[in-house]
Scaffold this active site. Structure first.
Site, mmCIF file in Angstrom:
data_model
loop_
_atom_site.group_PDB
_atom_site.id
_atom_site.type_symbol
_atom_site.label_atom_id
_atom_site.label_comp_id
_atom_site.label_asym_id
_atom_site.label_seq_id
_atom_site.Cartn_x
_atom_site.Cartn_y
_atom_site.Cartn_z
ATOM 1 N N ARG B 66 -4.944 -8.470 -22.601
ATOM 2 C CA ARG B 66 -4.585 -7.272 -22.562
ATOM 3 C C ARG B 66 -5.784 -6.304 -22.069
ATOM 4 O O ARG B 66 -5.691 -5.585 -21.578
ATOM 5 C CB ARG B 66 -3.798 -6.861 -23.724
ATOM 6 C CG ARG B 66 -2.814 -5.471 -23.696
ATOM 7 C CD ARG B 66 -2.304 -5.431 -25.090
ATOM 8 N NE ARG B 66 -2.276 -6.579 -25.851
ATOM 9 C CZ ARG B 66 -1.411 -7.521 -25.804
ATOM 10 N NH1 ARG B 66 -0.113 -7.070 -25.097
ATOM 11 N NH2 ARG B 66 -1.380 -8.623 -26.384
ATOM 12 N N THR B 67 -6.642 -6.272 -23.102
ATOM 13 C CA THR B 67 -7.876 -5.197 -23.214
ATOM 14 C C THR B 67 -8.618 -5.506 -21.943
ATOM 15 O O THR B 67 -9.066 -4.632 -21.242
ATOM 16 C CB THR B 67 -8.655 -5.394 -24.195
ATOM 17 O OG1 THR B 67 -8.090 -5.307 -25.524
ATOM 18 C CG2 THR B 67 -9.789 -4.316 -24.308
ATOM 19 N N LYS B 94 -24.970 -22.004 -22.643
ATOM 20 C CA LYS B 94 -26.116 -22.854 -22.791
ATOM 21 C C LYS B 94 -27.179 -22.174 -23.721
ATOM 22 O O LYS B 94 -28.485 -22.645 -23.857
ATOM 23 C CB LYS B 94 -26.765 -22.438 -21.476
ATOM 24 C CG LYS B 94 -26.015 -23.239 -20.244
ATOM 25 C CD LYS B 94 -26.667 -22.958 -18.795
ATOM 26 C CE LYS B 94 -25.773 -23.327 -17.628
ATOM 27 N NZ LYS B 94 -26.242 -23.093 -16.428
ATOM 28 N N ARG B 116 -16.869 -7.155 -25.417
ATOM 29 C CA ARG B 116 -15.959 -7.706 -26.389
ATOM 30 C C ARG B 116 -16.836 -8.760 -27.174
ATOM 31 O O ARG B 116 -17.189 -9.880 -26.658
ATOM 32 C CB ARG B 116 -14.835 -8.199 -25.966
ATOM 33 C CG ARG B 116 -13.646 -9.267 -26.683
ATOM 34 C CD ARG B 116 -13.379 -8.620 -27.898
ATOM 35 N NE ARG B 116 -12.275 -7.576 -27.642
ATOM 36 C CZ ARG B 116 -10.928 -7.762 -27.563
ATOM 37 N NH1 ARG B 116 -10.381 -8.948 -27.664
ATOM 38 N NH2 ARG B 116 -10.267 -6.709 -27.575
ATOM 39 N N HIS B 144 -12.540 -0.808 -32.754
ATOM 40 C CA HIS B 144 -11.925 -0.987 -31.122
ATOM 41 C C HIS B 144 -11.425 0.280 -30.535
ATOM 42 O O HIS B 144 -10.279 0.691 -30.704
ATOM 43 C CB HIS B 144 -10.958 -2.075 -31.338
ATOM 44 C CG HIS B 144 -10.273 -2.595 -30.002
ATOM 45 N ND1 HIS B 144 -10.694 -1.969 -28.690
ATOM 46 C CD2 HIS B 144 -9.253 -3.362 -29.720
ATOM 47 C CE1 HIS B 144 -10.033 -2.882 -27.713
ATOM 48 N NE2 HIS B 144 -9.250 -3.226 -28.653
#
Lengths: 213, 327
Positions: B66-67, B94, B116, B144
């Site tokens: 969603r975000t 890596k 995020r 958030h």
């Protein structure tokens, strides 16, 4: 051209068409608001708007498929005024809309985000195939009109777009000219034109503010 | 429009890291701008050229649908060029550090990073080390902010105001960055805030944030105008926070019977993704009190507003433009 001559001419119901606008001179950052001169009073603006309304209908061949779109903020008030005037003379209420061109400005990322002041709202019938008249208060560099043309193109493909402004102060930076003009208003170096409309300012008029004149 | 000097929007600064740092004026400026931007998403061409010369990287080091999609839509609708990277399939696997990844992206000429990450404080860590604008799209259990803003916008849409409203955040407050952003944003705008959940899922010092604590969901519903029901973050719970999902639903679940027994016309929000039948029942989530899908719609507008307000110009260039005459 001294400003008082324009004033007199406008009061006499005349308007000027300057085919070669005055060269634009950059405005100094500071200007005094104490120098404020009226160049069109309420009666003069009303006469100019009445003539502009007639010219709009003349240019578009009647009110068929005619849409008036004002540019925020004062262009919106003027578009409604013109629509009412056309309604009185033609007996048809012409649809009006509004454009806020902030997000289409070419200097947005340089000068920083501006508050988004108004909505972009076009008539329900859209603008595809319509004769759209863009209405604004002052025509200066032409950049606002450029932005408005870009924004309109994102909403459809009008058959024709006309530009109608109350005050043309010259100083174009783009090849854009108005089709219908209320008055040519020369402005001394460093000055600016302010159009007052009842909805926003409480009165109707055109003033020149500041400058060396 | 022609040449009168215009006022600039209240500055947000370089980054959006959390609502804790924002003033009331800054939050309102974002909400008001978002309100205007809603209309762009219903235009025939859902796109304006405001950010057309901006390149934005969405760096999602933690799962999100969603975000991430909401940010991508917001960026595209504002005319920006965007790239999205995620943990799987990137050099992060890596062993590249966060800063090295970001610096390499910057070397390719980017302007903004939306990040995020599972570590609290990662957005600030990055923001202090790179010149690009950084937008926190969720950092661990910290904040958030864009979710908090879209919750505020949705509440304001339905109640006309935030000030004086009683908002209760229900459920897994302990693991929730959404809760923290909500608490800061709501309090900054003058709402009364409460939390409700099992003691194991409330932070030990939650009252220090200036919130009321309810131990029973019935009391919370009795008190509140708005419920923001949090997702039970099953992936962050290794063990022992709750006896079972069924028991959680029985004691804390937002059920139709409980909602209908309340004294007021509740507004119910949920940040998604929902665990239907756990923290919220389907007939509530899909019922008349729920504004969950409007939250999603508002999310795009809020993110467009944040991108727009952060993308501000450079002061010296602005001065140069003013000298040359305002368009």
């Amino acid at each position: 051209m001294p400003v008082h001559r324009v004033d007199t001419a406008v009061r006499a119901g005349l308007s000027f068409r300057v085919l070669h606008p005055l060269p634009h001179t950059p405005a100094p950052a500071v200007m005094s608001d104490s120098q404020r001169r009226s160049v069109m009073d309420t009666a003069a603006v009303e006469r100019a708007l009445a003539r502009m309304a007639r010219e709009v209908v003349e240019r578009t061949g009647g009110t068929e498929r005619l849409v008036l779109v004002g540019i925020h903020r004062r262009g919106v008030d003027l578009a409604r005024w013109l629509a009412d005037e056309i309604g009185r003379t033609e007996g048809v209420q012409v649809p009006t809309g509004s454009l806020d061109i902030t997000l289409y400005r070419d200097d947005l990322m340089v000068v920083g985000p501006r508050p988004v002041v108004g909505r972009t709202e076009l008539p329900d019938g859209g603008i595809d195939g319509q004769q759209v008249v863009i209405v604004d208060d002052v025509l200066y560099t032409g950049r606002t009109v450029r932005a408005a043309l870009d924004e309109l193109a994102d909403f459809g493909r009008p058959r024709r777009i006309l530009l109608c402004v109350l005050a043309d102060r010259g100083g174009r930076e783009l090849p854009i000219q108005a089709d219908i003009v209320g008055a040519q208003v020369p402005v001394p170096e460093g000055g600016r034109v302010e159009v007052l409309v009842p909805g926003t300012d409480g009165s109707l008029g055109v003033e020149v503010v500041g400058g060396n004149g | 429009m022609a040449q009168a000097p215009e006022q600039t929007a209240p500055a947000l600064g370089k980054d959006l890291l959390g609502l804790e740092e924002l003033s009331r004026g800054q939050i309102l400026s974002i909400l008001d701008t978002a309100e205007r931007f809603k209309e762009i998403s219903v235009r025939p061409v859902k796109k304006v050229p405001a950010l057309r010369n901006r390149t934005i990287v969405n760096a999602f080091f933690e799962n999100s649908t969603r975000t991430r999609v909401s940010f991508e839509f917001a960026e595209k609708r504002m005319g920006a060029d965007t790239v999205s990277i995620s943990t799987s399939g990137s050099s992060v696997q890596k062993g590249e550090t966060l800063v090295d990844t970001a610096r390499n992206l910057e070397a390719m000429g980017i302007d903004m990073v939306v990040i995020r990450h599972s570590s609290s404080g990662s957005a600030r860590f990055l923001a202090e080390r790179i010149p690009s604008n950084v937008i926190n799209a969720g950092d661990g259990k910290h904040e958030h902010p864009t979710q908090g803003l879209l919750d505020l916008l949705t509440i304001r849409d339905h109640r006309g105001r935030i000030e004086g409203l009683k908002v209760c955040i229900v459920g897994d407050v302990l693991h929730s960055r959404v809760a923290r952003s909500n608490i800061h944003g709501l309090k900054r705008l003058g709402a009364q805030v409460a939390v409700c959940g099992p003691a194991t899922l409330l932070p030990a010092a939650v009252a220090e944030l200036g919130v009321t604590v309810f131990r029973r969901i019935e009391e919370a519903i009795e008190w509140a105008d708005v419920l923001n029901v949090l997702r039970l973050q099953l992936e962050r719970m290794k063990s022992g926070f709750i006896p079972s999902l069924r028991e959680y639903n029985r004691v804390f679940g937002v059920t139709r019977a409980r909602v209908e027994a309340g004294p007021r016309d509740l507004l119910i929000l949920h940040p998604g993704p929902m665990n239907r039948g756990v923290e919220i029942d389907s007939d509530v989530a899909d019922g008349p009190h729920s504004v969950i899908l409007q939250q999603v719609t508002n999310g795009v507008a809020v993110r467009m507003a944040v991108l727009y307000l952060l993308s501000g110009g450079r002061a010296e260039q602005a001065e140069a433009v003013k000298q040359g005459g305002d368009p």
